[in-house]
Enzyme design. Structure first.
Site: not given
Ligand code: ACO
Length: 337
Positions: A122, A264, A294
């Site tokens: 990114c 970002h 994103n």
């Molecule tokens: N809908 C419903 N539930 C979901 C979804 C969804 N789309 N996605 C995940 N969940 C669930 C998971 O299965 C999990 O369920 P469980 O507790 O029963 O196991 C629960 O939600 C919590 O999951 P987490 O992964 O802990 O959720 P989190 O609050 O961390 O959010 C997210 C996930 C949005 C991906 C977050 O971690 C994030 O934004 N991370 C950073 C992403 C990023 O910035 N990436 C870098 C850039 S991308 C690039 O460079 C290409």
């Protein structure tokens, strides 16, 4: 350990034009509700995203980048003949080789100078800007087309609810030019950092020399994005905070002297958390994640162009930009627009 010091340069750089391209197709959270086990409420509250744009099947990254470049040339009152370098930040090039920058050069009907891609996740556009700045400051280039463009939806696993709702497609282009003495616009400083020890928490596993394409890699969806989201989340805030503080401190700026912060656009909670850590006035933070999600290397140049064209960012405003992503990479760019 980043030990970059600020040295006196022969010339100064400035931003002379900005442009963006967003594909037409809009996909909102309700469209995902119909296909996977998710809800609009989960996506909105956990990420801040409501809708995103998807490239058409026949659109490649250079097609979108070309439109953004035309837009930037128009805003800079330049023709493509004025450009003497092209750098494209992308992780979704048209082909593994040649570079998307070379394809873009052909589309712009220009040649005879360096054109290359940067793979930095990114922060690809921040990395590209850091390089462009130095070419301009040492006198080797006068007008660099600095592009951030990605079509992540073509490498997304639409069965993985943890990643598929997060991404959209876009291209942003900025022309970085040699500044004249009278210019108030100035690229003040920039910085790029990487920590390769985390390379495997955000990766497209197959399709390279480690795991060439095979029937098995396709069947197992290994050509799509693998991400350990919550690990990336924790590292994101810290790395952008460090990158922002570093360029501010090195140039004698404090957070009160920043007119606009563009980070970002990966997750609204990351943006807000960084804003809180830096103690920036929330009104100074540019946010468009709800509309575009994103868009990888495109997020910052798209947000910059949108804020300029909306009349938020004006000539003379101090803008701090920062990004993080696959690598893990991070970086910052401080400008007076
Ligand atoms: N809908 C419903 N539930 C979901 C979804 C969804 N789309 N996605 C995940 N969940 C669930 C998971 O299965 C999990 O369920 P469980 O507790 O029963 O196991 C629960 O939600 C919590 O999951 P987490 O992964 O802990 O959720 P989190 O609050 O961390 O959010 C997210 C996930 C949005 C991906 C977050 O971690 C994030 O934004 N991370 C950073 C992403 C990023 O910035 N990436 C870098 C850039 S991308 C690039 O460079 C290409």
């Amino acid at each position: 350990m980043n030990s970059r010091v600020k040295s006196e340069s022969k010339y100064k750089a400035k931003i002379s034009g900005t442009g963006r391209y967003l594909p037409e197709k809009i996909v909102n959270n309700y469209d995902f509700e119909k296909k996977i086990d998710t809800t609009d409420e989960w996506i909105r509250t956990r990420t801040g995203i409501f809708e995103r744009r998807y490239a058409a099947d026949n659109q490649a990254t250079s097609d979108m980048a070309f439109e953004a470049c035309l837009n930037a040339l128009e805003s800079a009152h330049m023709s493509s003949k004025d450009i003497d370098m092209i750098i494209v930040g992308t992780v979704t090039p048209d082909h593994p080789f040649p570079s998307t920058a070379c394809i873009l050069q052909k589309k712009l009907a220009i040649k005879g100078f360096g054109a290359f891609d940067i793979s930095a996740g990114c922060p690809g556009w921040i990395y590209a800007s850091d390089i462009a700045r130095q070419y301009i400051e040492n006198g080797s280039a006068e007008n660099v087309m600095v592009v951030g463009a990605d079509i992540l939806t073509k490498i997304t696993n639409f069965d993985d609810r943890g990643t598929c709702v997060l991404f959209g497609d876009a291209a942003g282009a900025v022309i970085m030019s040699r500044a004249e003495r009278k210019d108030i616009s100035l690229v003040i400083d920039s910085e790029i950092v990487a920590d390769g020890s985390y390379y495997d928490i955000l990766v497209q596993p197959a399709g390279g020399s480690r795991m060439p394409a095979s029937e098995e890699t396709v069947r197992k969806n290994l050509h799509t994005i693998y991400m350990e989201g919550n690990k990336v989340f924790k590292l994101a805030v810290k790395s952008m905070e460090t990158a922002c503080e570093s360029v501010m401190q090195r140039n004698g700026f404090d957070i009160k002297s920043i007119d606009w912060l563009i980070t970002h656009q990966a997750n609204l909670r990351i943006i807000e958390s960084l804003g809180n850590k830096l103690k920036v006035d929330p009104h100074k933070v540019i946010i468009n994640i709800e509309k575009y999600a994103n868009t990888s290397a495109a997020t910052i140049p798209v947000a910059l162009d949108e804020a300029v064209r909306d009349g938020k960012i004006r000539r003379g405003d101090v803008v701090l930009m920062s990004s993080f992503g696959a690598g893990l990479t991070s970086g910052s760019l401080l400008i007076r627009y």
